[in-house]
Each structure stands twice: as C-alpha cells, then as structure tokens.
Scaffold this active site. Structure first.
Site, PDB file in Angstrom:
ATOM      1  CE1 TYR A 144      -3.722   2.804   0.400  1.00  0.00           C
ATOM      2  CE2 TYR A 144      -2.686   3.226   2.126  1.00  0.00           C
ATOM      3  CZ  TYR A 144      -3.224   3.319   1.695  1.00  0.00           C
ATOM      4  OH  TYR A 144      -4.240   4.700   1.323  1.00  0.00           O
ATOM      5  CG  ASP A 239       5.793   3.874   0.826  1.00  0.00           C
ATOM      6  OD1 ASP A 239       5.765   4.218   2.214  1.00  0.00           O
ATOM      7  OD2 ASP A 239       4.483   3.543   0.759  1.00  0.00           O
ATOM      8  CE  LYS A 267       0.693   4.193   8.200  1.00  0.00           C
ATOM      9  NZ  LYS A 267       0.379   4.062   7.258  1.00  0.00           N
TER      10      LYS A 267
HETATM   11  C1  LIG Z   1      -0.334   4.242   5.554  1.00  0.00           C
HETATM   12  C2  LIG Z   1       0.927   4.242   4.735  1.00  0.00           C
HETATM   13  C3  LIG Z   1       0.709   5.210   3.224  1.00  0.00           C
HETATM   14  C4  LIG Z   1      -0.157   6.334   3.421  1.00  0.00           C
HETATM   15  O1  LIG Z   1      -0.004   6.823   4.474  1.00  0.00           O
HETATM   16  P1  LIG Z   1      -1.451   7.700   5.285  1.00  0.00           P
HETATM   17  O2  LIG Z   1      -0.441   9.055   5.555  1.00  0.00           O
HETATM   18  O3  LIG Z   1      -2.615   7.152   5.654  1.00  0.00           O
HETATM   19  O4  LIG Z   1      -2.075   8.517   3.524  1.00  0.00           O
HETATM   20  C5  LIG Z   1       1.671   4.554   2.389  1.00  0.00           C
HETATM   21  N1  LIG Z   1       2.459   3.724   2.769  1.00  0.00           N
HETATM   22  C6  LIG Z   1       2.416   3.157   3.277  1.00  0.00           C
HETATM   23  C7  LIG Z   1       3.577   1.575   3.574  1.00  0.00           C
HETATM   24  C8  LIG Z   1       1.821   3.223   4.878  1.00  0.00           C
HETATM   25  O5  LIG Z   1       2.337   2.083   5.035  1.00  0.00           O
END
Ligand SMILES: *Cc1c(COP(=O)(O)O)cnc(C)c1O
Length: 428
Positions: A144, A239, A267
């Site tokens: 994701y 990511d 995060k």
């Molecule tokens: C949570 C997450 C996102 C998205 O971040 P948001 O602040 O919810 O837009 C993207 N990549 C990874 C790996 C994530 O865990």
C-alpha cells in the site's frame, strides 16, 4: 464490554459521513460489528466513549512509537499553537526537522515535507518520472502506498480485492502504467523489466511490507531490486511511511544496508500530526520545484504544529540509545507468549515479526507475499479480533494489518495480552 455510546455515535456518524468513518480501515467491515469511538489516549492505552480501556496495538496505525500523548510532543504542539497555527511562510522549524531527518537517514541530502503518506508517495512517483523521463512504475501486490490513483492496483489492507484497477474512478490509462509484481519474487520483477525495456521509471516497494500483515523481505530481495534498478536505469523508491524511524533510526535502508534512490515517510515522522515527507540525493531532489521543473506544493506543508510534533518525536528517537532494542525485546516477548498459547491449543498459525512490527496469521504456510497472506482463515481472525477486543485488547480490525508495538507498553501489558490470547484460544 459495553459499546452502547460507540454504537449510538456510529449511527450519528453514518448519517453525515460515508460509512461513518473518514478512513475505511476504521470501519469494522472485515470483522463485523461497529467501530468503537475513541475519547482519549495516554501511553499504551486508548479509552473509548463508553469508558472502556484498551491496550492499544494500532497506535493510530503506526505514528505512536513512544505511546499516546507523549509529553514532549503534546507540549511542543501547545506551545507552537499559541504562536499561530499556519503562516504560508517558511519557518526555521522546517530546517531543523529537515536537518535532523537528513542526519538520521542514510543516503539522503534533502527532504520535502507534505501532509500525508499518500502525498509523499504520489509526489515521489512524479519526481521519479520527471527525473527519469520514463512513465511506468512497478509495484507489488499487497503493498500500500496511499490512495492516489497509480497505487490502487492490488493495494493491500484497506483496498484488498482482486482485479485491476481495483477502485472505480481509477482510469484504465492510469492503471496501465502501474505494473504488478509479487513480493519477495525477483523473477516476477525481472520479467516486467524485460517486457518493458526503457519504459520503467521506478520500483516502489515497502521494504518491509506492513499492509498485508507484516512481511519482511527475504534474503536478497531488496538487494536484487537494487541491482535490477541499476541494470535498467530505474529508480528504487522505498516507501518507509510505516517503517521509517521505526525499524531503525534510519529506517530499512540502515537496517538492511540497501540504498534507495527516493525514500517516503509518514506516520512516525509526524508524531501523530498529519505529516508525510520524501527525500533523496541532491541530483534527484533538485529536479523539484522551485529548483527544477517537477511541480509539487502544499498550503499546509511544513505546518508549524506538525513540524513541532515531528521534531520532538525524531529528537526523542535519536537520543534514546536503547529504544530499538527495547521495542524488539517487547515484540519478541509478545511473539513467544502468543506462540506458546496457540501451540498448546493446537491452532494453525504463522506469526511474522521484525523489530516492533508483528502479525498473526491463521494458517500454517509461511506468509511471504499477498497470496500467502490471503490464505489465512478470516473466520478465525474475526473470532480472535472480537475476543481480544472484549478483553480490552485493541488490534487492527483486519487480518491484513500489522500490530504496532510502542515503547509505552509494559511487560504487565504484554502479559495481560498473552492472558487474553489464552482465553480467546479456547473459542477458536
Ligand atoms: C499508511 C501508509 C501510507 C499512506 O499514508 P497516509 O498518511 O495514510 O496517506 C503509504 N504507505 C505505507 C507503507 C503506509 O503504511
């Protein structure tokens, strides 16, 4: 446990908010029932509107590495708010957190702050395309990267269904530029490079996957991606929205000793405020506006409250020499405790763990990619989830999520959690 007020509040919310929530993962769609409404949180605990206390293993889906309402963060936000909450002008705070970030993370010279992980990944892809002058990207099934169009192709947790694109509203045109590979499967990546020579701008990957449960990279996987990117002149994007400042102070680049070209954060970097960021070496970052032609902007980007929170969070992480070790020890303790219980009750399970991330899968096969993660027994998970919730343990309401261990958890909390697993195991 009684969830009377939460149920009533959810009914109110459903009237004016789609599905009653502002992010789908908060709904209890995968497990049934209605979401509980948070009222407050402190340290390892979250308290709901009915007055129930939960030991929290979601922790805002990752940011609360040091526990809820971490005093240095809370105080910094309060102090900053008194000075005004946004100016649309640069502040020295932005340089301070940028310097700190660059000092902690290997292999980056500059960092741009945005407002969410989604924005970070979306911008990183644009930057990679602008830099490389190529259009296609490779992503992995079950990973994701936020909800922007290019990534909603087998996107794990919140968006799990089959077929591509997997959300109406994403055009076929967009979907065709996102190529799908399988996690931990270098051959699937190699095949895409061979079939799309000179067209691939970048690979984007969760270097430790956390959105299909927790799936660490197998030996050689990240190194292999690095090699393929070098061979085909593509950029490697890590990511690290979930893993950054969590699995090591410098993220997975440091942990695994593999260099990425662009790194995305979110995060933890915002200490619980809306923050994302992406970073790279000078030659790549200087292509970004206003230094270069690749456009990216934000009215609230680098917001002083968010930067103040993030700065305190990163400082605390950088200064605490024992933190990563403590987190890992706690996670290991929980792993062993739960494994003992599930073994004794003859329940089929696989537990994946790395650093302060852990996930429980109700299957016996090794969980290494999206397919094996999806093989878990969801009925068992539902029973497990509600059993734990009713005993005051709040884990994510989906079998495709990692649990996040915080430093605020005591061994007493972990023992309580293991005792709850013991009771719930009798119902599985
Ligand atoms: C949570 C997450 C996102 C998205 O971040 P948001 O602040 O919810 O837009 C993207 N990549 C990874 C790996 C994530 O865990």
């Amino acid at each position: 446990m009684i969830y009377q007020r939460s149920s009533a509040l959810f009914k109110d919310a459903e009237r004016v908010i789609p599905g009653g929530v502002n992010s789908p993962v908060r709904a209890f769609k995968a497990v049934g029932g209605t979401p509980i409404f948070a009222k407050s949180a402190s340290g390892a605990y979250v308290y709901d509107e009915d007055g129930n206390r939960f030991i929290d293993y979601i922790n805002s889906w990752g940011p609360m590495l040091l526990g809820h309402a971490f005093p240095p963060v809370v105080n910094a936000v309060i102090d900053r708010a008194r000075e005004g909450t946004s100016y649309g002008m640069p502040t020295k705070l932005e340089t301070e957190i940028a310097e700190l970030g660059v000092s902690m993370v290997p292999n980056i010279d500059k960092i741009r702050f945005v407002n969410s992980g989604t924005e970070a990944c979306m911008s990183a892809i644009r930057l990679a395309r602008g830099f490389s002058q190529k259009e296609k990207i490779i992503k992995f099934a079950g990973c994701y990267h936020g909800h922007s169009d290019a990534f909603l192709i087998q996107a794990g947790s919140g968006a799990v269904t089959f077929g591509s694109p997997n959300s109406p509203g994403v055009t076929q045109g967009t979907a065709k530029d996102t190529l799908l590979a399988d996690y931990n499967d270098l051959v699937s990546v190699q095949r895409l490079f061979k079939a799309n020579k000179d067209e691939i701008a970048a690979i984007i990957v969760e270097p430790v996957a956390g959105n299909m449960g927790c799936i660490p990279p197998q030996q050689g996987f990240l190194e292999g991606l690095r090699q393929l990117c070098d061979e085909y002149d593509a950029l490697l994007i890590f990511d690290e929205v979930m893993t950054g400042f969590r699995l090591a102070k410098g993220g997975v680049q440091e942990l695994k000793g593999v260099d990425a070209d662009i790194v995305c954060f979110g995060k933890v970097i915002g200490g619980g405020l809306p923050v994302g960021a992406f970073a790279a070496r000078n030659e790549i970052m200087d292509v970004l506006a206003p230094s270069g032609p690749v456009y990216q902007a934000g009215t609230l980007s680098g917001n002083p409250l968010a930067m103040a929170a993030g700065l305190e969070m990163l400082k605390a992480i950088k200064l605490d020499k024992g933190l990563m070790n403590r987190l890992e020890e706690k996670t290991k303790y929980l792993h062993q405790g739960m494994a003992d219980v599930l073994d004794r009750h003859n329940i089929d399970y696989t537990i994946n763990r790395i650093g302060s991330m852990i996930s429980v899968h109700f299957c016996t096969e090794e969980v290494v990619d999206f397919k094996t993660a999806a093989a878990g027994n969801n009925d068992t998970f539902k029973t497990f989830f509600h059993g734990m919730l009713n005993r005051g343990i709040y884990i994510a309401p989906s079998a495709f999520e990692s649990w996040f261990i915080t430093d605020a958890l005591s061994y007493q909390d972990l023992n309580e959690t293991i005792a709850a697993v013991e009771e719930v195991a009798k119902e599985l």
